[in-house]
Design an enzyme around this catalytic site. Structure first.
Site: not given
Length: 259
Positions: A195, A214
């Site tokens: 991502d 993340d």
């Protein structure tokens, strides 16, 4: 649950209640309902009991699945990433975690998926760090809570790439480092971020250095969708840096990362 245990949990809950002064009442109530349920309070109690958590501060950021809070250990600032058990969109997690051979025995229950996701992000951060990539240094996990080093100053986290005004020279410097990190992650960490974009890269303003964040969705190369995720990461990065007249195409970056 013992009387002392219940008192400790109530004490943590009372401290959270005092945080009302740091937020609008409506915001505080929603955060408390979404994040600080009884299982999470017990996890906070356990972290406190292990001398990992000394004090809990305000929210740094709120995502679709987790809230990140500034906190303090006995000797340094830390960040707590608390995955919401009741309101997270765990279905989105399944495509990343259920194909990961490291977690092949996880039950398809929401709570189990979230606990596995927290451990997965911890392990991915260790892999990335060992591969030579700058990430928030992971400290430990406790159920749905990931404990990491805090990256920022004066309780304010470093900005995201999308928030930083860059000149052309700085953009080229950052891009070259990101290229290097993507290759190291792929070749040495055996991982794909999954991502990667301007929303999941921090910038240390002290040296204009990117930091990958993340990484819960990061997958090993033997994940059935690893190549799809990598190609998406590559397109996101080349799209963002095209505005700075960086001419690499997705094919150029792909060849660099894989070879």
């Amino acid at each position: 649950m013992s009387k002392d245990y219940s008192k400790k949990i109530k004490s943590i809950d009372d401290k959270l209640e005092k945080m009302r002064i740091k937020r609008k009442d409506s915001d505080y109530t929603k955060v408390k309902e979404d994040v600080f349920d009884t299982p999470t309070l017990i996890s906070l109690y356990n972290l406190s009991n292990k001398d990992i958590l000394y004090a809990l501060g305000g929210a740094i950021s709120t995502g679709k699945e987790a809230n990140i809070f500034f906190a303090e250990s006995s000797d340094k600032p830390i960040a707590l990433k608390i995955y919401r058990i009741t309101t997270s969109t765990f279905r989105a997690m399944e495509e990343y975690i259920l194909g990961d051979p490291r977690f092949k025995n996880i039950r398809h229950e929401k709570r189990d998926i979230i606990m596995a996701w927290t451990r997965k992000e911890y392990r991915n951060l260790i892999r990335a760090q060992n591969a030579g990539i700058r990430v928030p240094s992971p400290i430990t996990t406790e159920k749905n809570i990931l404990v990491m080093d805090f990256l920022g100053e004066n309780e304010v986290s470093y900005p995201l790439l999308k928030e930083v005004k860059l000149d052309t020279e700085q953009a080229h410097q950052i891009y070259e480092t990101i290229k290097s990190y993507m290759r190291k992650l792929y070749k040495h960490g055996n991982l794909v971020h999954g991502d990667l974009s301007e929303y999941n890269i921090m910038i240390d303003p002290n040296n204009i250095e990117p930091i990958f964040i993340d990484m819960g969705q990061s997958v090993t190369l033997d994940h059935p969708r690893a190549e799809y995720f990598l190609n998406r990461d590559i397109k996101n990065i080349t799209r963002f840096f095209k505005r700075f007249k960086i001419s690499d195409s997705p094919e150029d970056l792909s060849a660099f990362v894989r070879n």
